[in-house]
Enzyme design. Structure first.
Site, PDB file in Angstrom:
ATOM      1  N   LYS A  79       0.847  -1.194   0.000  1.00  0.00           N
ATOM      2  CA  LYS A  79       0.000   0.000   0.000  1.00  0.00           C
ATOM      3  C   LYS A  79       0.891   1.256   0.000  1.00  0.00           C
ATOM      4  CE  LYS A  79      -3.625  -2.594   2.358  1.00  0.00           C
ATOM      5  NZ  LYS A  79      -4.599  -2.694   1.266  1.00  0.00           N
TER       6      LYS A  79
ATOM      7  N   GLU B 111     -11.293 -10.128  -3.119  1.00  0.00           N
ATOM      8  CA  GLU B 111     -11.151  -9.412  -1.852  1.00  0.00           C
ATOM      9  C   GLU B 111     -12.505  -8.900  -1.392  1.00  0.00           C
ATOM     10  OE1 GLU B 111      -8.165  -6.218  -2.343  1.00  0.00           O
ATOM     11  OE2 GLU B 111      -9.401  -5.505  -3.980  1.00  0.00           O
TER      12      GLU B 111
ATOM     13  N   HIS C 240      -7.922  -2.818  -7.551  1.00  0.00           N
ATOM     14  CA  HIS C 240      -7.914  -3.046  -6.098  1.00  0.00           C
ATOM     15  C   HIS C 240      -9.093  -2.316  -5.465  1.00  0.00           C
ATOM     16  CE1 HIS C 240      -6.651  -2.925  -1.885  1.00  0.00           C
ATOM     17  NE2 HIS C 240      -5.878  -3.949  -2.165  1.00  0.00           N
TER      18      HIS C 240
END
Length: 246
Positions: free
Chosen positions: A2, A162, A88
């Site tokens: 990140k 995710e 993401h």
């Protein structure tokens, strides 16, 4: 990683991972880290010749040109970076970052990556509200439907599931919940593209993966790997996850 890491922190973290991987027989397992764009070159130089690969956290949907602040797929490949992440959850919908990447944008990123011979891992997943409304499979199918048609080389494509409600919250989908969604992804790809592609597709799980739960998750039939967040910031915890997979 990140938006974390300084030059000194990255050096120590990378050295620890490289050293730790020397004692691990990876077999068919590939291990990557995804530092910030600023630090890709630093980590890639350190990792060269080791068992540790390097991946970009993002990639532009556009080619080189007047796109200030962007990094193109061609530039990543030119820098020797083999993989990138697209879509993401923190880029698909994040109030803090003010990023709201649509399925169309993610598909353009995949197309740009494939065209540049850059392997790409596409993230899919549902919010807590969508799960409560029983929309998990619908949302994921819509996300997949946007990207599957632009993939021309399946060896350069992977998917990461995710669940947004399990990212950075400390919550984790149970192994059964994760397996159920992974199995659905594989089934959907089989129907949309073909059984052979679906069988060979790498489907990773990314939702607060830690050493304490990685072993039971990887034992699930359709979980092929992990997209690790916070636990990848420490060499010891990341190596423990890797070891649970071999």
């Amino acid at each position: 990683w990140k938006c974390n890491g300084t030059l000194d922190e990255n050096a120590k973290r990378t050295d620890g991972m490289i050293e730790g991987l020397k004692a691990v027989e990876l077999k068919n397992l590939e291990v990557f880290v995804a530092p910030t764009m600023m630090h890709l070159g630093q980590v890639a130089a350190k990792a060269k010749g080791s068992k540790l690969g390097v991946c970009a956290q993002n990639v532009s949907a556009n080619p080189c040109g007047a796109f200030t602040g962007e990094v193109s797929a061609t530039q990543l490949r030119d820098a020797g970076i083999p993989w990138a992440i697209a879509g993401h959850s923190e880029r698909r919908q994040s109030e803090k970052m003010q990023t709201f990447e649509s399925n169309k944008i993610v598909a353009l990123k995949v197309a740009a990556s494939i065209d540049a011979s850059l392997s790409v891992c596409v993230c899919v997943g549902e919010t807590e509200a969508e799960r409560k409304e029983n929309k998990t499979t619908t949302v994921i199918e819509e996300q997949l439907a946007a990207v599957l048609p632009v993939v021309e080389d399946w060896s350069k494509f992977a998917v990461a599931y995710e669940p947004l409600w399990a990212i950075g919250t400390g919550n984790t989908a149970t192994k059964e919940q994760a397996q159920e969604v992974h199995a659905h992804i594989r089934k959907y790809v089989a129907g949309a593209v073909g059984e052979e592609v679906a069988a060979g597709l790498r489907i990773c799980y990314g939702g607060s993966v830690k050493p304490k739960n990685s072993g039971e998750l990887i034992a699930m039939k359709d979980i092929d790997g992990f997209l690790v967040g916070g636990a990848s910031l420490k060499a010891d915890s990341y190596l423990a996850i890797v070891k649970s997979m071999v």
